[in-house]
Design a protein around this motif. Structure first.
Motif, PDB file in Angstrom:
ATOM      1  N   MET A   1       5.278  38.030  16.957  1.00  0.00           N
ATOM      2  CA  MET A   1       5.747  36.654  17.070  1.00  0.00           C
ATOM      3  C   MET A   1       6.499  36.440  18.362  1.00  0.00           C
ATOM      4  N   SER A   2       6.432  37.416  19.253  1.00  0.00           N
ATOM      5  CA  SER A   2       7.132  37.245  20.516  1.00  0.00           C
ATOM      6  C   SER A   2       6.312  36.340  21.439  1.00  0.00           C
ATOM      7  N   ASP A   3       5.016  36.164  21.123  1.00  0.00           N
ATOM      8  CA  ASP A   3       4.179  35.299  21.926  1.00  0.00           C
ATOM      9  C   ASP A   3       4.527  33.842  21.655  1.00  0.00           C
ATOM     10  N   SER A   4       4.138  32.978  22.545  1.00  0.00           N
ATOM     11  CA  SER A   4       4.428  31.557  22.345  1.00  0.00           C
ATOM     12  C   SER A   4       3.547  31.009  21.224  1.00  0.00           C
ATOM     13  N   VAL A   5       4.030  29.926  20.635  1.00  0.00           N
ATOM     14  CA  VAL A   5       3.277  29.280  19.570  1.00  0.00           C
ATOM     15  C   VAL A   5       1.884  28.901  20.084  1.00  0.00           C
ATOM     16  N   GLU A   6       1.837  28.400  21.321  1.00  0.00           N
ATOM     17  CA  GLU A   6       0.556  27.994  21.888  1.00  0.00           C
ATOM     18  C   GLU A   6      -0.426  29.169  21.929  1.00  0.00           C
ATOM     19  N   GLU A   7       0.052  30.306  22.407  1.00  0.00           N
ATOM     20  CA  GLU A   7      -0.818  31.483  22.497  1.00  0.00           C
ATOM     21  C   GLU A   7      -1.376  31.858  21.144  1.00  0.00           C
ATOM     22  N   ILE A   8      -0.467  31.922  20.163  1.00  0.00           N
ATOM     23  CA  ILE A   8      -0.886  32.341  18.829  1.00  0.00           C
ATOM     24  C   ILE A   8      -1.918  31.382  18.258  1.00  0.00           C
ATOM     25  N   CYS A   9      -1.646  30.098  18.368  1.00  0.00           N
ATOM     26  CA  CYS A   9      -2.571  29.107  17.833  1.00  0.00           C
ATOM     27  C   CYS A   9      -3.918  29.196  18.524  1.00  0.00           C
ATOM     28  N   ARG A  10      -3.905  29.367  19.830  1.00  0.00           N
ATOM     29  CA  ARG A  10      -5.159  29.453  20.548  1.00  0.00           C
ATOM     30  C   ARG A  10      -5.948  30.665  20.041  1.00  0.00           C
ATOM     31  N   ALA A  11      -5.241  31.760  19.889  1.00  0.00           N
ATOM     32  CA  ALA A  11      -5.890  32.991  19.437  1.00  0.00           C
ATOM     33  C   ALA A  11      -6.481  32.825  18.044  1.00  0.00           C
ATOM     34  N   LEU A  12      -5.848  31.979  17.229  1.00  0.00           N
ATOM     35  CA  LEU A  12      -6.293  31.827  15.849  1.00  0.00           C
ATOM     36  C   LEU A  12      -7.172  30.604  15.658  1.00  0.00           C
ATOM     37  N   ASN A  13      -7.428  29.883  16.745  1.00  0.00           N
ATOM     38  CA  ASN A  13      -8.246  28.691  16.642  1.00  0.00           C
ATOM     39  C   ASN A  13      -7.571  27.610  15.787  1.00  0.00           C
ATOM     40  N   LEU A  14      -6.286  27.465  16.006  1.00  0.00           N
ATOM     41  CA  LEU A  14      -5.527  26.468  15.254  1.00  0.00           C
ATOM     42  C   LEU A  14      -4.941  25.448  16.215  1.00  0.00           C
ATOM     43  N   ARG A  15      -4.737  24.261  15.696  1.00  0.00           N
ATOM     44  CA  ARG A  15      -4.150  23.233  16.553  1.00  0.00           C
ATOM     45  C   ARG A  15      -2.648  23.415  16.655  1.00  0.00           C
ATOM     46  N   VAL A  16      -2.129  23.110  17.826  1.00  0.00           N
ATOM     47  CA  VAL A  16      -0.687  23.182  18.038  1.00  0.00           C
ATOM     48  C   VAL A  16      -0.085  21.861  17.595  1.00  0.00           C
ATOM     49  N   THR A  17       0.621  21.890  16.496  1.00  0.00           N
ATOM     50  CA  THR A  17       1.214  20.649  15.986  1.00  0.00           C
ATOM     51  C   THR A  17       2.721  20.804  15.903  1.00  0.00           C
ATOM     52  N   GLY A  18       3.394  19.695  15.738  1.00  0.00           N
ATOM     53  CA  GLY A  18       4.851  19.716  15.640  1.00  0.00           C
ATOM     54  C   GLY A  18       5.335  20.640  14.551  1.00  0.00           C
ATOM     55  N   PRO A  19       4.882  20.410  13.306  1.00  0.00           N
ATOM     56  CA  PRO A  19       5.335  21.257  12.207  1.00  0.00           C
ATOM     57  C   PRO A  19       5.094  22.745  12.476  1.00  0.00           C
ATOM     58  N   ARG A  20       3.930  23.096  12.970  1.00  0.00           N
ATOM     59  CA  ARG A  20       3.639  24.504  13.230  1.00  0.00           C
ATOM     60  C   ARG A  20       4.561  25.084  14.282  1.00  0.00           C
ATOM     61  N   ARG A  21       4.820  24.280  15.311  1.00  0.00           N
ATOM     62  CA  ARG A  21       5.733  24.720  16.360  1.00  0.00           C
ATOM     63  C   ARG A  21       7.067  25.119  15.731  1.00  0.00           C
ATOM     64  N   VAL A  22       7.610  24.231  14.911  1.00  0.00           N
ATOM     65  CA  VAL A  22       8.934  24.466  14.320  1.00  0.00           C
ATOM     66  C   VAL A  22       8.907  25.648  13.339  1.00  0.00           C
ATOM     67  N   ILE A  23       7.908  25.670  12.465  1.00  0.00           N
ATOM     68  CA  ILE A  23       7.840  26.729  11.461  1.00  0.00           C
ATOM     69  C   ILE A  23       7.727  28.097  12.128  1.00  0.00           C
ATOM     70  N   MET A  24       6.889  28.196  13.138  1.00  0.00           N
ATOM     71  CA  MET A  24       6.709  29.478  13.807  1.00  0.00           C
ATOM     72  C   MET A  24       7.953  29.876  14.587  1.00  0.00           C
ATOM     73  N   GLN A  25       8.633  28.876  15.097  1.00  0.00           N
ATOM     74  CA  GLN A  25       9.880  29.169  15.808  1.00  0.00           C
ATOM     75  C   GLN A  25      10.915  29.730  14.834  1.00  0.00           C
ATOM     76  N   VAL A  26      11.029  29.084  13.691  1.00  0.00           N
ATOM     77  CA  VAL A  26      11.997  29.537  12.685  1.00  0.00           C
ATOM     78  C   VAL A  26      11.664  30.958  12.225  1.00  0.00           C
ATOM     79  N   LEU A  27      10.384  31.216  12.008  1.00  0.00           N
ATOM     80  CA  LEU A  27       9.977  32.557  11.590  1.00  0.00           C
ATOM     81  C   LEU A  27      10.300  33.586  12.663  1.00  0.00           C
ATOM     82  N   ALA A  28      10.081  33.208  13.906  1.00  0.00           N
ATOM     83  CA  ALA A  28      10.319  34.146  15.001  1.00  0.00           C
ATOM     84  C   ALA A  28      11.803  34.465  15.140  1.00  0.00           C
TER      85      ALA A  28
END
Lengths: 149, 149
Positions: A1-28
């Motif tokens: 989770m040290s990678d940026s949210v954008e990187e992770i989403c791109r790698a997983l073929n997921l859209r970068v959205t507000g909620p995901r940004r926040v949730i992943m930040q909190v998890l990290a």
DNA sequence: CTACCTGCAAATGTTTTGCCGAGCA
DNA sequence: TGCTCGGCAAAACATTTGCAGGTAG
């Protein structure tokens, strides 16, 4: 989770959205093992509009993709931690609910050996040791310590 | 659980009742790790009048008294097995859901050592190794095998 | 523009509990 | 007979899902 949210989403073929940004930040940023409701509590401190269902959805997504790990520790709820750290197991203090992480190459090796002996290879494993402080007296039937919050 | 229902109840200061008789018999005869609903299914084959709630109550009673052990194995439900056998841990075949019991003195010893090193004594522990057959090819992203029932 | 996301609320699955009549000791 | 039990149904939780509107790409 040290990678940026954008990187992770791109790698997983997921859209970068507000909620995901926040949730992943909190998890990290979490250093403990929060359950989904606690995650939602933290997320809504940053963006109050994020729904609990979204946290559940995102958390499952990330678990499937091995970005985070799910634990249960006996009580009902699932608890999560990011999976970028080296693998480790848990010591759980039954009196306080504190969770201490540890790792033992030796135990891991023995596990491999046992699995192989039975004709299997290890997919994953989970070792939880429930403990009590050495100095305390053993209480006959101590009530279970529920919530630490 | 090799003792009679009467003995166990007397030891626990519990009344010997029909439902308890049946539930404890089913638990004693189980060689697998049934969840509460499955237990209830088996119990009602013997006495159809026993309620699910009673199974839940009895099972919790017996768990508190260390007569049986509760496991979770990742999925939602709790699963039980009688605790009179020697302590053991579990190998879970992720493809079939099969559960193999094993024991390793060496691993247990290492656990004691780790706990002590952290200033704790072990209350209980749980080691689950999720495995796949050695002969199979590793599937890239195999669907999770859910229910074996 | 289209497919993927999300909030909301309702549905699900599991376990617990209140009530009150019934049965064990 | 008294206190524990247990059946029933509702409650309490944790998690999932249908839907309809929103938005990233």
């Amino acid at each position: 989770m040290s990678d940026s949210v954008e990187e992770i989403c791109r790698a997983l073929n997921l859209r970068v959205t507000g909620p995901r940004r926040v949730i992943m930040q909190v998890l990290a940023e979490a250093t403990d093992h929060p359950d989904t409701v606690e995650l939602h509590r933290r997320v809504t401190q940053i963006d109050p509009s994020v729904a609990l269902a979204t946290v559940y959805r995102t958390v499952k997504l990330l678990e499937d993709k091995k970005i985070i790990e799910r634990h249960t520790f006996g009580d009902g709820r699932a608890r999560y931690e990011s999976a970028d750290h080296a693998h480790h197991d848990h010591l759980i203090d039954v009196e306080t609910g504190d969770i201490i992480e540890f790792h033992s190459d030796e135990i891991e090796r023995l596990q491999e050996e046992i699995a192989r002996k039975h004709g299997y290879k290890i997919v994953s494993h989970k070792l939880e040791i429930f403990v009590a402080p050495l100095d305390k007296q053993p209480k006959s039937t101590s009530r279970k310590a529920r919530k630490t919050s």
